[in-house]
Scaffold this motif. Structure first.
Motif, PDB file in Angstrom:
ATOM      1  N   GLU A   1       5.451   6.205  -1.280  1.00 24.54           N
ATOM      2  CA  GLU A   1       6.165   6.582  -0.057  1.00 24.54           C
ATOM      3  C   GLU A   1       7.386   5.712   0.214  1.00 24.54           C
ATOM      4  O   GLU A   1       8.388   6.199   0.717  1.00 24.54           O
ATOM      5  CB  GLU A   1       5.211   6.503   1.133  1.00 24.54           C
ATOM      6  N   TRP A   2       7.281   4.430  -0.060  1.00 26.44           N
ATOM      7  CA  TRP A   2       8.371   3.497   0.188  1.00 26.44           C
ATOM      8  C   TRP A   2       8.811   2.889  -1.134  1.00 26.44           C
ATOM      9  O   TRP A   2       8.026   2.731  -2.055  1.00 26.44           O
ATOM     10  CB  TRP A   2       7.934   2.384   1.132  1.00 26.44           C
TER      11      TRP A   2
ATOM     12  N   ARG B   1      -0.217  -0.979  13.064  1.00 25.18           N
ATOM     13  CA  ARG B   1      -1.121   0.170  12.921  1.00 25.18           C
ATOM     14  C   ARG B   1      -0.396   1.501  13.069  1.00 25.18           C
ATOM     15  O   ARG B   1      -0.862   2.515  12.559  1.00 25.18           O
ATOM     16  CB  ARG B   1      -2.242   0.092  13.949  1.00 25.18           C
ATOM     17  N   VAL B   2       0.736   1.511  13.729  1.00 24.28           N
ATOM     18  CA  VAL B   2       1.502   2.748  13.881  1.00 24.28           C
ATOM     19  C   VAL B   2       2.015   3.244  12.523  1.00 24.28           C
ATOM     20  O   VAL B   2       2.270   4.430  12.364  1.00 24.28           O
ATOM     21  CB  VAL B   2       2.656   2.568  14.895  1.00 24.28           C
ATOM     22  N   LEU B   3       2.114   2.353  11.535  1.00 25.54           N
ATOM     23  CA  LEU B   3       2.612   2.723  10.218  1.00 25.54           C
ATOM     24  C   LEU B   3       1.495   3.051   9.223  1.00 25.54           C
ATOM     25  O   LEU B   3       1.752   3.442   8.096  1.00 25.54           O
ATOM     26  CB  LEU B   3       3.469   1.595   9.639  1.00 25.54           C
ATOM     27  N   GLU B   4       0.240   2.872   9.638  1.00 22.57           N
ATOM     28  CA  GLU B   4      -0.892   3.213   8.773  1.00 22.57           C
ATOM     29  C   GLU B   4      -1.059   4.728   8.714  1.00 22.57           C
ATOM     30  O   GLU B   4      -0.854   5.419   9.712  1.00 22.57           O
ATOM     31  CB  GLU B   4      -2.186   2.592   9.325  1.00 22.57           C
ATOM     32  N   PRO B   5      -1.464   5.244   7.550  1.00 26.81           N
ATOM     33  CA  PRO B   5      -1.663   6.693   7.452  1.00 26.81           C
ATOM     34  C   PRO B   5      -2.842   7.145   8.304  1.00 26.81           C
ATOM     35  O   PRO B   5      -3.833   6.423   8.447  1.00 26.81           O
ATOM     36  CB  PRO B   5      -1.935   6.920   5.969  1.00 26.81           C
TER      37      PRO B   5
ATOM     38  N   ARG C   1       0.828  -1.212   0.000  1.00 25.95           N
ATOM     39  CA  ARG C   1       0.000   0.000   0.000  1.00 25.95           C
ATOM     40  C   ARG C   1       0.860   1.259   0.000  1.00 25.95           C
ATOM     41  O   ARG C   1       0.569   2.228  -0.690  1.00 25.95           O
ATOM     42  CB  ARG C   1      -0.946   0.002   1.201  1.00 25.95           C
ATOM     43  N   HIS C   2       1.935   1.251   0.762  1.00 27.63           N
ATOM     44  CA  HIS C   2       2.822   2.420   0.818  1.00 27.63           C
ATOM     45  C   HIS C   2       3.655   2.567  -0.459  1.00 27.63           C
ATOM     46  O   HIS C   2       3.973   3.688  -0.853  1.00 27.63           O
ATOM     47  CB  HIS C   2       3.712   2.357   2.058  1.00 27.63           C
ATOM     48  N   VAL C   3       4.009   1.460  -1.091  1.00 27.78           N
ATOM     49  CA  VAL C   3       4.717   1.533  -2.375  1.00 27.78           C
ATOM     50  C   VAL C   3       3.790   2.123  -3.429  1.00 27.78           C
ATOM     51  O   VAL C   3       4.190   2.988  -4.210  1.00 27.78           O
ATOM     52  CB  VAL C   3       5.228   0.136  -2.810  1.00 27.78           C
ATOM     53  N   ALA C   4       2.533   1.683  -3.447  1.00 23.77           N
ATOM     54  CA  ALA C   4       1.561   2.204  -4.417  1.00 23.77           C
ATOM     55  C   ALA C   4       1.334   3.704  -4.219  1.00 23.77           C
ATOM     56  O   ALA C   4       1.091   4.423  -5.185  1.00 23.77           O
ATOM     57  CB  ALA C   4       0.243   1.455  -4.290  1.00 23.77           C
ATOM     58  N   ALA C   5       1.452   4.176  -2.971  1.00 23.55           N
ATOM     59  CA  ALA C   5       1.302   5.603  -2.687  1.00 23.55           C
ATOM     60  C   ALA C   5       2.584   6.383  -2.987  1.00 23.55           C
ATOM     61  O   ALA C   5       2.603   7.606  -2.873  1.00 23.55           O
ATOM     62  CB  ALA C   5       0.897   5.799  -1.228  1.00 23.55           C
TER      63      ALA C   5
END
Length: 114
Positions: free
Chosen positions: A41-42, A104-108, A35-39
Motif C-alpha cells: 500500500e505504501w 490506530r486511524v491508519l490501521e486496516p 506493515r503497509h509496505v509489506a501489503a
C-alpha cells in the motif's frame, strides 16, 4: 563585529533545537509503515524535523503528495494533544496525547469473512 543573536557562540545563546521523534515513537511509526509496505500500500516516506514540530510523511509513490502526515507538535501537548494524523486533503483524521491511539486511524479495518 556583527552579532547574531541565535547563533552558537555569540552572546552565549544557542540556536533552537529541532523537534524530533524519540526512539519509542519512531518504532511505533516504522512498525505501522512496515506493515503497509509489506501489503503493497505504501512505498516511500519522508521525515522533517522543524523548530516547532516533527513530521513523518507517508507516500504511495515518491512523486506525489503524501497520503498521510504524522505530526508531533509539543506546543499542543497540554491542549488537544501533541500528535496529529492528517490526510492527503489536509483534514485532521485524529489528534491526541497517545501516539498509539492516534496511529490506530491508519490501521486496516477488520471485516468478517464468510
Amino acid at each position: 563585529m556583527v552579532e547574531f543573536p541565535n547563533a552558537v557562540g555569540f552572546g552565549g545563546s544557542r540556536a533552537p533545537e529541532a523537534v524530533s521523534f524519540n526512539r519509542q515513537e519512531l518504532m511505533q511509526i516504522l512498525n505501522l509503515y512496515g506493515r503497509h509496505v509489506a501489503a503493497g500500500e505504501w512505498r516511500d516516506y519522508a521525515m522533517d524535523f522543524l523548530r516547532e514540530r516533527a513530521l513523518f510523511s507517508i507516500y504511495r509513490r515518491n512523486s506525489e503528495r503524501p497520503l498521510y502526515v504524522i505530526e508531533k507538535n509539543p506546543r499542543l501537548r497540554n491542549r488537544q494533544g501533541q500528535y496529529v494524523v492528517t490526510g492527503q486533503d489536509g483534514r485532521i483524521l485524529r489528534r491526541g496525547h497517545d501516539l498509539a491511539q492516534v496511529l490506530r486511524v491508519l490501521e486496516p479495518k477488520l471485516a468478517v469473512v464468510r
